[in-house]
Write an enzyme that holds these catalytic residues in place. Structure first.
Site, PDB file in Angstrom:
ATOM      1  N   THR A 129       0.847  -1.118   0.111  1.00  0.00           N
ATOM      2  CA  THR A 129      -0.002  -0.099   0.021  1.00  0.00           C
ATOM      3  C   THR A 129       0.785   1.393   0.071  1.00  0.00           C
ATOM      4  O   THR A 129       0.416   2.193  -0.422  1.00  0.00           O
ATOM      5  CB  THR A 129      -0.933   0.013   1.253  1.00  0.00           C
ATOM      6  OG1 THR A 129      -0.260  -0.210   2.463  1.00  0.00           O
ATOM      7  CG2 THR A 129      -2.082  -1.005   1.081  1.00  0.00           C
ATOM      8  N   GLU A 189      18.296   4.159  -1.872  1.00  0.00           N
ATOM      9  CA  GLU A 189      17.799   2.677  -2.155  1.00  0.00           C
ATOM     10  C   GLU A 189      17.167   2.727  -3.646  1.00  0.00           C
ATOM     11  O   GLU A 189      17.390   1.997  -4.703  1.00  0.00           O
ATOM     12  CB  GLU A 189      16.540   2.037  -1.325  1.00  0.00           C
ATOM     13  CG  GLU A 189      16.031   0.548  -1.580  1.00  0.00           C
ATOM     14  CD  GLU A 189      15.895  -0.366  -0.437  1.00  0.00           C
ATOM     15  OE1 GLU A 189      16.362   0.030   0.626  1.00  0.00           O
ATOM     16  OE2 GLU A 189      15.557  -1.318  -0.752  1.00  0.00           O
ATOM     17  N   ASP A 204       9.529   0.601   5.000  1.00  0.00           N
ATOM     18  CA  ASP A 204      10.652   0.080   5.588  1.00  0.00           C
ATOM     19  C   ASP A 204      11.150   1.131   6.359  1.00  0.00           C
ATOM     20  O   ASP A 204      11.752   1.074   7.691  1.00  0.00           O
ATOM     21  CB  ASP A 204      11.641  -0.555   4.704  1.00  0.00           C
ATOM     22  CG  ASP A 204      10.825  -1.602   3.992  1.00  0.00           C
ATOM     23  OD1 ASP A 204       9.732  -2.154   4.315  1.00  0.00           O
ATOM     24  OD2 ASP A 204      11.367  -1.992   2.602  1.00  0.00           O
TER      25      ASP A 204
HETATM   26  C1  GLA Z   1       9.028  -4.146   0.464  1.00  0.00           C
HETATM   27  C2  GLA Z   1       9.280  -2.507   0.265  1.00  0.00           C
HETATM   28  C3  GLA Z   1       8.258  -2.067   0.858  1.00  0.00           C
HETATM   29  C4  GLA Z   1       6.853  -2.325   0.633  1.00  0.00           C
HETATM   30  C5  GLA Z   1       6.752  -3.903   1.095  1.00  0.00           C
HETATM   31  C6  GLA Z   1       5.261  -4.381   0.788  1.00  0.00           C
HETATM   32  O1  GLA Z   1       9.405  -4.229   1.956  1.00  0.00           O
HETATM   33  O2  GLA Z   1      10.598  -2.179   0.225  1.00  0.00           O
HETATM   34  O3  GLA Z   1       8.379  -0.276   0.324  1.00  0.00           O
HETATM   35  O4  GLA Z   1       6.263  -1.932  -0.570  1.00  0.00           O
HETATM   36  O5  GLA Z   1       7.776  -4.435   0.090  1.00  0.00           O
HETATM   37  O6  GLA Z   1       4.345  -3.817   1.629  1.00  0.00           O
END
Ligand code: GLA
Length: 395
Positions: free
Chosen positions: A38, A174, A186
């Site tokens: 999301t 990143e 994250d």
């Molecule tokens: C990875 C990405 C996040 C997010 C998740 C799914 O962890 O790094 O930014 O999109 O997938 O929720």
């Protein structure tokens, strides 16, 4: 005896440099309870920073370079997991340096953050890294590293950026340096962690609202032991499919819809329709789970996690056999309120909400049920919610 990452980092520093570190940076892993895929749809998510951490012991090193190294001022980071250190020259490489001339492996994250901070001024430092975060498991070991390096650099340079600013610069590292087009979940979870709380994050406004985790509820991270390559291309596909759905439905992002319009099936191709259906429902689940946790209603929270897993498996199609096996085994075990895969998908970890008083029976029932389904063993981490990335002076 298990030696914590903080202590290992300090010991490693002394071994590598023959002197004491002055600071310790601690950066947690994160697990997302609900609100998956999301973040890049401008939506809501509900992660928790957990007590599996990456630590850097460090010291300002204006006396670098050491005699005879032949290089100028730099950042140097040794790791217990790799004999080759990350070395970033100061000033760091220009932002338009082509990928072949960039660092590789974990050093890319260190270099990428330094590149993002170049304009703010960097001082040379030496560091030693130790981590208890499983790699490639979907617990954001990369965000933990990015944030640790960002906090190390800014602290030693005398700057105190806002957490959202740190998260954004780590995300840029990143996205543009490492080349993974991830959202902000994250980094915000890692830097924004609050002990005893999950974080309701609005990825459009970047508002982070702490929600207390009920004391009797354990967050159990299930590392299924599976790892997959080529996840990055599937992630990029999902992003493109979501953007395509939003365009066809005439909204800036799928976050802007509370429900699929009645004529959605005639405006979207079948794939975009499934993706949109998942994201819209998943976004709505976040506030229901946050509300349930706030009033201690673990049953409702668990039920929503299971619904989220079905949606991500069938409509978003990023689950995997081991993740499905883990969710089935966990949800059939005593004391479990609900479980789902967590993170980007395909492999790595699932998360379960379990009654703290029944962790013993849960584990005893889970392991054989999982092995029977998946043909392998899982590692269970019973986690606490902890504070986000921090730096402390040592003595
Ligand atoms: C990875 C990405 C996040 C997010 C998740 C799914 O962890 O790094 O930014 O999109 O997938 O929720």
């Amino acid at each position: 005896m298990v030696v914590p990452a903080a202590l290992r980092a300090v010991r490693e520093f002394v071994t590598a440099y023959g002197r004491e570190p002055t600071h310790l940076v601690r950066s947690p892993a994160r697990v997302n309870l609900i609100g998956e895929h999301t973040d890049y749809n401008d939506g809501l998510c509900l992660p928790v920073a957990i007590d599996r951490e990456l630590c850097i012991a460090l010291r300002r090193a204006d006396d670098l370079p050491a005699a005879g190294t032949g290089i100028g001022a730099h950042l140097r980071l040794v790791s217990e997991q790799d004999p080759t250190p990350a070395v970033v020259p100061l000033p760091p490489p220009a932002a338009d340096t082509p990928p072949p001339a960039r660092a590789t492996g974990w050093a890319r994250y260190v270099e990428g953050v330094a590149v993002q901070l170049a304009a703010t001024g960097l001082v040379p430092w030496q560091g030693a890294l130790a981590s208890d975060i499983p790699l490639g498991a979907g617990l954001s070991s990369s965000a933990a590293l990015e944030l640790a390096v960002a906090v190390a650099c800014t602290h030693l340079a005398g700057a105190v950026p806002a957490p959202t600013e740190l998260a954004r610069l780590a995300q840029r590292a990143e996205n543009v340096w490492v080349g993974a087009a991830t959202g902000l979940l994250d980094q915000l979870a890692c830097v924004g962690g609050i002990a005893g709380h999950v974080l309701r994050i609005d990825c459009r406004t970047l508002t982070v609202t702490p929600v207390p985790l009920p004391a009797g509820l354990a967050v159990v991270v299930i590392d299924t032991g599976s790892r997959r390559q080529l996840v990055t291309s599937a992630y990029a596909d999902r992003r493109a499919e979501c953007a395509r759905a939003a365009r066809a439905l005439g909204v800036p992002a799928l976050r802007d819809l509370d429900a699929l319009p009645a004529d959605a099936a005639s405006r979207l191709d079948p794939v975009a329709l499934r993706r949109a259906r998942f994201v819209i429902a998943e976004n709505a689940r976040v506030d229901v789970v946050a509300g349930a946790l706030a009033r201690g209603d673990a049953e409702t929270a668990g039920r929503l996690l299971l619904a989220g897993h079905r949606g991500i498996r069938d409509d978003f199609e990023v689950s995997g056999p081991e993740l499905d096996a883990a969710v089935a085994a966990a949800s059939g075990a005593p004391g479990c309120f609900g479980a789902r895969m967590t993170g980007g998908g395909f492999a790595g970890c699932a998360v379960a909400l379990v009654d703290r008083d029944r962790l013993g029976p849960f584990t005893a029932a889970f392991q054989p049920a999982y092995s029977a389904r998946a043909g392998r063993e899982a590692v269970l981490h019973v986690c606490s919610a902890v504070a986000g990335t921090s730096v402390t002076a040592l003595r």
